[in-house]
Design an enzyme around this catalytic site. Sequence first.
Site, PDB file in Angstrom:
ATOM      1  N   ASP A   1       3.584  -1.091  16.912  1.00 59.60           N
ATOM      2  CA  ASP A   1       2.077  -0.809  16.478  1.00 59.60           C
ATOM      3  C   ASP A   1       1.303  -1.992  17.551  1.00 59.60           C
ATOM      4  O   ASP A   1       1.998  -2.943  17.803  1.00 59.60           O
ATOM      5  CB  ASP A   1       1.782  -1.175  15.060  1.00 59.60           C
ATOM      6  CG  ASP A   1       0.518  -0.992  14.552  1.00 59.60           C
ATOM      7  OD1 ASP A   1       0.401  -0.102  13.595  1.00 59.60           O
ATOM      8  OD2 ASP A   1      -0.625  -1.421  15.146  1.00 59.60           O
TER       9      ASP A   1
ATOM     10  N   HIS B   1       2.099   8.818   9.459  1.00 59.85           N
ATOM     11  CA  HIS B   1       2.936   7.959   9.723  1.00 59.85           C
ATOM     12  C   HIS B   1       3.533   6.877   8.645  1.00 59.85           C
ATOM     13  O   HIS B   1       2.853   6.626   7.709  1.00 59.85           O
ATOM     14  CB  HIS B   1       2.266   6.759  11.008  1.00 59.85           C
ATOM     15  CG  HIS B   1       0.809   6.428  10.556  1.00 59.85           C
ATOM     16  ND1 HIS B   1      -0.374   7.390  10.509  1.00 59.85           N
ATOM     17  CD2 HIS B   1       0.503   5.393  10.100  1.00 59.85           C
ATOM     18  CE1 HIS B   1      -1.324   6.651  10.209  1.00 59.85           C
ATOM     19  NE2 HIS B   1      -1.068   5.360  10.052  1.00 59.85           N
TER      20      HIS B   1
ATOM     21  N   VAL C   1      -5.739   6.832  11.368  1.00 56.19           N
ATOM     22  CA  VAL C   1      -5.379   7.831  12.122  1.00 56.19           C
ATOM     23  C   VAL C   1      -4.691   8.934  11.384  1.00 56.19           C
ATOM     24  O   VAL C   1      -3.562   8.801  10.592  1.00 56.19           O
ATOM     25  CB  VAL C   1      -4.060   7.171  13.088  1.00 56.19           C
ATOM     26  CG1 VAL C   1      -3.698   8.387  14.033  1.00 56.19           C
ATOM     27  CG2 VAL C   1      -4.663   6.048  14.178  1.00 56.19           C
TER      28      VAL C   1
ATOM     29  N   GLN D   1      -6.137   4.904   5.487  1.00 61.24           N
ATOM     30  CA  GLN D   1      -5.717   5.492   6.517  1.00 61.24           C
ATOM     31  C   GLN D   1      -6.729   5.567   7.585  1.00 61.24           C
ATOM     32  O   GLN D   1      -7.945   6.027   7.609  1.00 61.24           O
ATOM     33  CB  GLN D   1      -5.261   6.877   6.197  1.00 61.24           C
ATOM     34  CG  GLN D   1      -4.376   7.775   7.541  1.00 61.24           C
ATOM     35  CD  GLN D   1      -3.762   8.965   7.116  1.00 61.24           C
ATOM     36  OE1 GLN D   1      -3.835   9.494   5.811  1.00 61.24           O
ATOM     37  NE2 GLN D   1      -3.315   9.668   7.924  1.00 61.24           N
TER      38      GLN D   1
ATOM     39  N   ASN E   1       0.107   4.664   4.381  1.00 58.74           N
ATOM     40  CA  ASN E   1      -1.593   4.789   3.998  1.00 58.74           C
ATOM     41  C   ASN E   1      -1.980   6.224   3.996  1.00 58.74           C
ATOM     42  O   ASN E   1      -1.807   6.813   5.023  1.00 58.74           O
ATOM     43  CB  ASN E   1      -2.300   4.058   4.980  1.00 58.74           C
ATOM     44  CG  ASN E   1      -2.061   2.498   4.890  1.00 58.74           C
ATOM     45  OD1 ASN E   1      -1.874   1.902   3.766  1.00 58.74           O
ATOM     46  ND2 ASN E   1      -2.220   1.894   5.927  1.00 58.74           N
TER      47      ASN E   1
ATOM     48  N   HIS F   1       4.478   2.984   8.223  1.00 56.64           N
ATOM     49  CA  HIS F   1       4.715   1.542   8.877  1.00 56.64           C
ATOM     50  C   HIS F   1       5.878   0.960   8.417  1.00 56.64           C
ATOM     51  O   HIS F   1       6.222   0.904   7.281  1.00 56.64           O
ATOM     52  CB  HIS F   1       3.558   0.651   8.421  1.00 56.64           C
ATOM     53  CG  HIS F   1       1.985   1.224   8.731  1.00 56.64           C
ATOM     54  ND1 HIS F   1       1.395   0.649   9.763  1.00 56.64           N
ATOM     55  CD2 HIS F   1       1.138   2.334   8.298  1.00 56.64           C
ATOM     56  CE1 HIS F   1       0.138   1.246   9.869  1.00 56.64           C
ATOM     57  NE2 HIS F   1      -0.184   2.171   8.975  1.00 56.64           N
TER      58      HIS F   1
HETATM   59  P1  5GP Z   1      -3.350   3.485   9.490  1.00 57.45           P
HETATM   60  O1  5GP Z   1      -4.430   2.461   9.335  1.00 57.45           O
HETATM   61  O2  5GP Z   1      -4.019   4.867   9.829  1.00 57.45           O
HETATM   62  O3  5GP Z   1      -2.217   3.567   8.386  1.00 57.45           O
HETATM   63  O4  5GP Z   1      -2.542   3.078  10.771  1.00 57.45           O
HETATM   64  C1  5GP Z   1      -2.801   3.258  12.152  1.00 57.45           C
HETATM   65  C2  5GP Z   1      -2.121   2.228  12.962  1.00 57.45           C
HETATM   66  O5  5GP Z   1      -2.184   3.011  14.387  1.00 57.45           O
HETATM   67  C3  5GP Z   1      -2.864   0.931  12.959  1.00 57.45           C
HETATM   68  O6  5GP Z   1      -1.777   0.010  12.563  1.00 57.45           O
HETATM   69  C4  5GP Z   1      -2.983   0.861  14.374  1.00 57.45           C
HETATM   70  O7  5GP Z   1      -2.815  -0.417  15.006  1.00 57.45           O
HETATM   71  C5  5GP Z   1      -1.928   1.563  15.176  1.00 57.45           C
HETATM   72  N1  5GP Z   1      -2.655   2.215  16.442  1.00 57.45           N
HETATM   73  C6  5GP Z   1      -3.802   3.074  16.520  1.00 57.45           C
HETATM   74  N2  5GP Z   1      -3.952   3.209  17.814  1.00 57.45           N
HETATM   75  C7  5GP Z   1      -2.834   2.794  18.516  1.00 57.45           C
HETATM   76  C8  5GP Z   1      -2.423   2.960  19.826  1.00 57.45           C
HETATM   77  O8  5GP Z   1      -2.996   3.591  20.823  1.00 57.45           O
HETATM   78  N3  5GP Z   1      -1.016   2.497  20.151  1.00 57.45           N
HETATM   79  C9  5GP Z   1      -0.304   1.712  19.141  1.00 57.45           C
HETATM   80  N4  5GP Z   1       0.962   1.490  19.644  1.00 57.45           N
HETATM   81  N5  5GP Z   1      -0.739   1.640  17.851  1.00 57.45           N
HETATM   82  C10 5GP Z   1      -1.777   2.351  17.612  1.00 57.45           C
END
Ligand code: 5GP
Length: 116
Positions: A33, A102, A98, A96, A89, A104
Amino acid sequence: MSETTETIFSKIIRREIPVDIVYEDDLALAFKDIHPQAPVHILVIPKKPIPTLADAESQDHAVLGHLLLTAKRVAKEAGLENGYRVVINTGDDGGQTVYHLHLHILGGRQLSWPPG
Ligand code: 5GP
């Protein structure tokens, strides 16, 4: 719930955005991440762009199982023998950001409960 749309994770799968990949196979990709919330913070994603867990269907059962086994594999390879947390998430209330499913994997420190 959500339409299948292009996300930053699609670009990562296509190698258009660089990430630190820790595992890849035909169904899944795992990478670090960009904003780690623990000493180890790895994301495991399906190559199929399922937007959220709520959008998964019965035909996705194999890939969903594969994601959990991939989480176990990368956690072991990351040295998380003392334990870790796997989080999905889901949707706005789930935090969430993205909309490409996914997992974590968080570890390397004592994690608190409940989450915020
Ligand atoms: P969510 O909030 O949707 O559960 O998690 C999305 C995760 O994607 C976040 O922890 C964020 O830091 C990670 N993330 C978003 N964009 C990128 C990226 O371009 N590269 C990487 N490695 N992680 C990303």
